[in-house]
Write a protein that holds these residues in place. Structure first.
Motif, PDB file in Angstrom:
ATOM      1  N   ASN A 116       0.830  -1.288  -0.113  1.00 25.71           N
ATOM      2  CA  ASN A 116       0.068   0.040  -0.059  1.00 25.71           C
ATOM      3  C   ASN A 116       0.838   1.354   0.134  1.00 25.71           C
ATOM      4  O   ASN A 116       0.548   2.353  -0.655  1.00 25.71           O
ATOM      5  CB  ASN A 116      -0.795   0.033   1.229  1.00 25.71           C
ATOM      6  N   MET A 117       2.160   1.282   0.775  1.00 29.50           N
ATOM      7  CA  MET A 117       2.837   2.429   1.031  1.00 29.50           C
ATOM      8  C   MET A 117       3.958   2.335  -0.073  1.00 29.50           C
ATOM      9  O   MET A 117       4.747   3.438   0.210  1.00 29.50           O
ATOM     10  CB  MET A 117       3.113   2.425   2.508  1.00 29.50           C
ATOM     11  N   ALA A 118       3.902   1.583  -0.928  1.00 32.83           N
ATOM     12  CA  ALA A 118       5.093   1.520  -2.123  1.00 32.83           C
ATOM     13  C   ALA A 118       4.896   3.061  -2.653  1.00 32.83           C
ATOM     14  O   ALA A 118       6.134   3.576  -3.133  1.00 32.83           O
ATOM     15  CB  ALA A 118       5.066   0.463  -2.974  1.00 32.83           C
ATOM     16  N   ILE A 119       3.783   3.607  -2.979  1.00 34.96           N
ATOM     17  CA  ILE A 119       3.748   4.886  -3.573  1.00 34.96           C
ATOM     18  C   ILE A 119       4.316   6.270  -2.804  1.00 34.96           C
ATOM     19  O   ILE A 119       4.823   6.885  -3.373  1.00 34.96           O
ATOM     20  CB  ILE A 119       2.287   5.167  -3.837  1.00 34.96           C
ATOM     21  N   GLU A 120       4.623   5.617  -1.348  1.00 33.77           N
ATOM     22  CA  GLU A 120       4.977   6.810  -0.575  1.00 33.77           C
ATOM     23  C   GLU A 120       6.490   6.914  -0.562  1.00 33.77           C
ATOM     24  O   GLU A 120       7.305   7.875  -0.243  1.00 33.77           O
ATOM     25  CB  GLU A 120       4.807   6.559   0.930  1.00 33.77           C
ATOM     26  N   ALA A 121       7.118   5.981  -1.491  1.00 31.26           N
ATOM     27  CA  ALA A 121       8.372   6.036  -1.909  1.00 31.26           C
ATOM     28  C   ALA A 121       8.485   6.522  -3.189  1.00 31.26           C
ATOM     29  O   ALA A 121       9.827   6.313  -3.951  1.00 31.26           O
ATOM     30  CB  ALA A 121       9.160   4.675  -1.750  1.00 31.26           C
ATOM     31  N   GLY A 122       7.506   6.706  -3.942  1.00 39.32           N
ATOM     32  CA  GLY A 122       7.544   7.235  -5.356  1.00 39.32           C
ATOM     33  C   GLY A 122       7.145   6.184  -6.358  1.00 39.32           C
ATOM     34  O   GLY A 122       7.464   6.099  -7.520  1.00 39.32           O
ATOM     35  N   ALA A 123       7.193   4.834  -5.755  1.00 41.05           N
ATOM     36  CA  ALA A 123       7.162   3.618  -6.587  1.00 41.05           C
ATOM     37  C   ALA A 123       5.929   3.607  -7.690  1.00 41.05           C
ATOM     38  O   ALA A 123       4.858   4.216  -7.128  1.00 41.05           O
ATOM     39  CB  ALA A 123       7.289   2.454  -5.967  1.00 41.05           C
ATOM     40  N   LYS A 124       6.177   3.133  -8.881  1.00 43.12           N
ATOM     41  CA  LYS A 124       5.094   2.702  -9.397  1.00 43.12           C
ATOM     42  C   LYS A 124       4.124   1.609  -8.986  1.00 43.12           C
ATOM     43  O   LYS A 124       2.942   1.854  -9.253  1.00 43.12           O
ATOM     44  CB  LYS A 124       5.574   2.243 -10.783  1.00 43.12           C
ATOM     45  N   ASN A 125       4.932   0.803  -8.366  1.00 40.79           N
ATOM     46  CA  ASN A 125       4.168  -0.446  -7.888  1.00 40.79           C
ATOM     47  C   ASN A 125       5.092  -1.097  -6.587  1.00 40.79           C
ATOM     48  O   ASN A 125       6.366  -1.081  -6.926  1.00 40.79           O
ATOM     49  CB  ASN A 125       3.575  -1.404  -8.714  1.00 40.79           C
ATOM     50  N   GLY A 126       4.340  -1.832  -5.966  1.00 37.20           N
ATOM     51  CA  GLY A 126       5.166  -2.888  -5.114  1.00 37.20           C
ATOM     52  C   GLY A 126       4.407  -4.079  -5.028  1.00 37.20           C
ATOM     53  O   GLY A 126       3.305  -4.367  -5.414  1.00 37.20           O
ATOM     54  N   ILE A 127       5.536  -5.099  -5.077  1.00 37.45           N
ATOM     55  CA  ILE A 127       4.961  -6.514  -5.410  1.00 37.45           C
ATOM     56  C   ILE A 127       5.748  -7.520  -4.641  1.00 37.45           C
ATOM     57  O   ILE A 127       6.791  -7.509  -4.344  1.00 37.45           O
ATOM     58  CB  ILE A 127       5.047  -6.866  -6.872  1.00 37.45           C
ATOM     59  N   PHE A 128       4.931  -8.487  -4.309  1.00 35.77           N
ATOM     60  CA  PHE A 128       5.369  -9.757  -3.411  1.00 35.77           C
ATOM     61  C   PHE A 128       5.310 -11.137  -4.262  1.00 35.77           C
ATOM     62  O   PHE A 128       4.214 -10.891  -5.055  1.00 35.77           O
ATOM     63  CB  PHE A 128       4.678 -10.093  -2.067  1.00 35.77           C
ATOM     64  N   PRO A 129       6.198 -12.030  -4.046  1.00 38.11           N
ATOM     65  CA  PRO A 129       5.930 -13.175  -4.610  1.00 38.11           C
ATOM     66  C   PRO A 129       4.754 -14.069  -4.143  1.00 38.11           C
ATOM     67  O   PRO A 129       4.310 -13.878  -3.046  1.00 38.11           O
ATOM     68  CB  PRO A 129       7.387 -13.767  -4.473  1.00 38.11           C
ATOM     69  N   VAL A 130       4.238 -14.788  -5.128  1.00 38.41           N
ATOM     70  CA  VAL A 130       3.019 -15.641  -4.499  1.00 38.41           C
ATOM     71  C   VAL A 130       3.580 -16.814  -4.249  1.00 38.41           C
ATOM     72  O   VAL A 130       4.413 -17.645  -4.652  1.00 38.41           O
ATOM     73  CB  VAL A 130       2.241 -15.866  -5.931  1.00 38.41           C
ATOM     74  N   ASP A 131       3.282 -17.121  -2.703  1.00 28.91           N
ATOM     75  CA  ASP A 131       3.726 -18.498  -1.920  1.00 28.91           C
ATOM     76  C   ASP A 131       2.504 -18.939  -1.372  1.00 28.91           C
ATOM     77  O   ASP A 131       1.404 -18.649  -1.490  1.00 28.91           O
ATOM     78  CB  ASP A 131       4.705 -17.929  -0.947  1.00 28.91           C
ATOM     79  N   GLU A 132       2.768 -19.602  -0.236  1.00 28.48           N
ATOM     80  CA  GLU A 132       1.730 -20.296   0.257  1.00 28.48           C
ATOM     81  C   GLU A 132       0.830 -19.288   1.099  1.00 28.48           C
ATOM     82  O   GLU A 132      -0.545 -19.733   1.144  1.00 28.48           O
ATOM     83  CB  GLU A 132       2.062 -21.406   1.285  1.00 28.48           C
TER      84      GLU A 132
END
Length: 419
Positions: free
Chosen positions: A216-232
């Motif tokens: 959610n707060m990736a944008i607060e670092a100016g990022a286009k998006n933040g993303i996590f790997p798909v795991d269990e």
């Protein structure tokens, strides 16, 4: 050269074998999102260009959350306009008072977003859904209008920063502290138009709510998006919830990153962002004695059931300090109901807090908790810009639910381990 996780999702939705950073592409969308502030503008553009229908009645989501229940006549007119549009074009995922929630808590809960998706939303915190392995990003209302009409959008393929997580979180440290720590390290423009890609063995130590908060707060670092790997953890959350087939993308071993940021989760402390930027972070041990007038617990960042449980554990059997207003906002109606059934609402009320219907209200200084001149708030929301929650001479300090709840009890910004 290989592709990052984000680049693979963009390539697949553009019908390309590969994409490269900086490349301009047109890609098919899985979902288009709008709210009661941004959608009326998008509707104007939608109608102006002569569109006769949305591209898919199940892949547009309109969530009335910012000024609802309507705070004034203008808010009521905006919501009415969106409601009329949704009925006219048979938009199935229209959420209003009684069944709504804060959009970025509601859409994952409803299974409208999930692994492998490409999502745009006319709200900057649309990047939240990267927690589920989706490429999701905020856009303007004009892009939202084009997306609703065509099911497509233009993108410039971003470069990426790898955030390598190790270790596990100590007591009273959560995903909010992780992202505040990261923003403090790289700054509010440290990932400008880049993808923040979280990886490493430490990811497994983060529950889905931690990940949703961080993305959610990736944008607060100016990022286009933040993303996590798909795991269990991701798949368990999406099971019997996500309405489409999950698609798992993994970064190539030779994917190119502009930089790597290493974070040992076990070394983190509860973290507070001072006014007036999320990058102005300090560990709780260096905060000093700062008096507060208001504590806000909720929002699309920290209004999930795990957040409310943390707050309730601290407030149970205690009282909110005299002259402190403690306002708690469950993220969705379901979270509100879960908190009610678990007895959390009773804990909050007995402690002297108030519990609101799900709304974005106080986060953007809209309603339900406006600050006066000279007042200070400790808040689990995601921004603390000048005037963000009220008067331009008020102050907002960002923290986790644990710190906010502890501070509500003492009247000063407080380490939750010390009450």
């Amino acid at each position: 050269m290989g592709m990052t996780m984000s680049q693979k999702i963009l390539a697949a939705h553009a019908g390309l074998d590969e994409v490269k950073a900086g490349q301009l592409i047109e890609a098919k969308l899985d979902l288009v999102l709008g709210n009661d502030i941004t959608t009326p503008v998008a509707i104007n553009e939608f109608e102006r260009c002569g569109a006769t229908g949305v591209f898919d009645t199940e892949r547009v989501a309109l969530v009335m959350d910012h000024f609802t229940p309507n705070k004034d006549i203008k808010a009521a007119e905006q919501t009415k306009k969106v409601r009329t549009f949704a009925r006219k074009y048979d938009v199935l995922n229209y959420f209003d008072v009684g069944e709504m929630g804060i959009e970025h808590a509601l859409l994952p809960e409803k299974g409208l977003v999930g692994p492998g998706d490409l999502v745009i939303g006319a709200d900057s915190h649309t990047c939240t859904y990267g927690a589920l392995g989706a490429f999701s990003t905020g856009v303007g209302s004009t892009d939202m209008a084009a997306g609703m009409a065509t099911g497509k959008a233009w993108f410039k393929v971003p470069t990426a920063i790898k955030v390598n997580l190790t270790g596990t979180l100590p007591d009273f440290v959560s995903g909010k502290d992780v992202i505040l720590h990261l923003i403090g390290l790289i700054g509010v423009d440290g990932a400008l138009y880049q993808s923040l890609e979280f990886t490493g063995e430490g990811v497994a130590a983060l529950n889905i709510d931690d990940r949703l908060c961080i993305a959610n707060m990736a944008i607060e670092a100016g990022a286009k998006n933040g993303i996590f790997p798909v795991d269990e953890v991701t798949m368990e959350y999406c099971q019997n919830r996500f309405k489409r087939k999950p698609v798992k993308y993994e970064a190539d071993a030779d994917a190119e990153y502009d930089r790597v940021v290493d974070i040992d989760l076990s070394t983190l402390r509860p973290t507070v962002a001072f006014p007036h930027l999320p990058e102005n972070t300090r560990p709780i041990d260096e905060v000093g004695k700062i008096k507060i007038d208001q504590a806000v617990i909720g929002s699309c960042t920290n209004g999930r059931i795990s957040d409310l449980r943390v707050a309730a554990d601290i407030l149970r059997g205690r009282k909110v300090a005299r002259d402190v207003r403690c306002i708690i906002f469950p993220g969705t109606q379901q979270i509100y109901l879960d908190a009610l059934q678990e007895g959390l609402i009773e804990v909050f009320v007995k402690a002297g807090a108030v519990v609101s219907t799900p709304t974005c209200g106080p986060c953007l200084g809209g309603h339900m908790g406006i600050l006066a001149k000279g007042e200070r708030a400790i808040s689990t929301t995601n921004r603390n810009f000048v005037g963000r929650m009220g008067h331009v001479e008020s102050e907002v300090y960002l923290s986790s639910p644990a710190v906010a709840a502890a501070s509500a009890v003492t009247g000063f910004i407080t380490d939750p381990a010390k009450i």
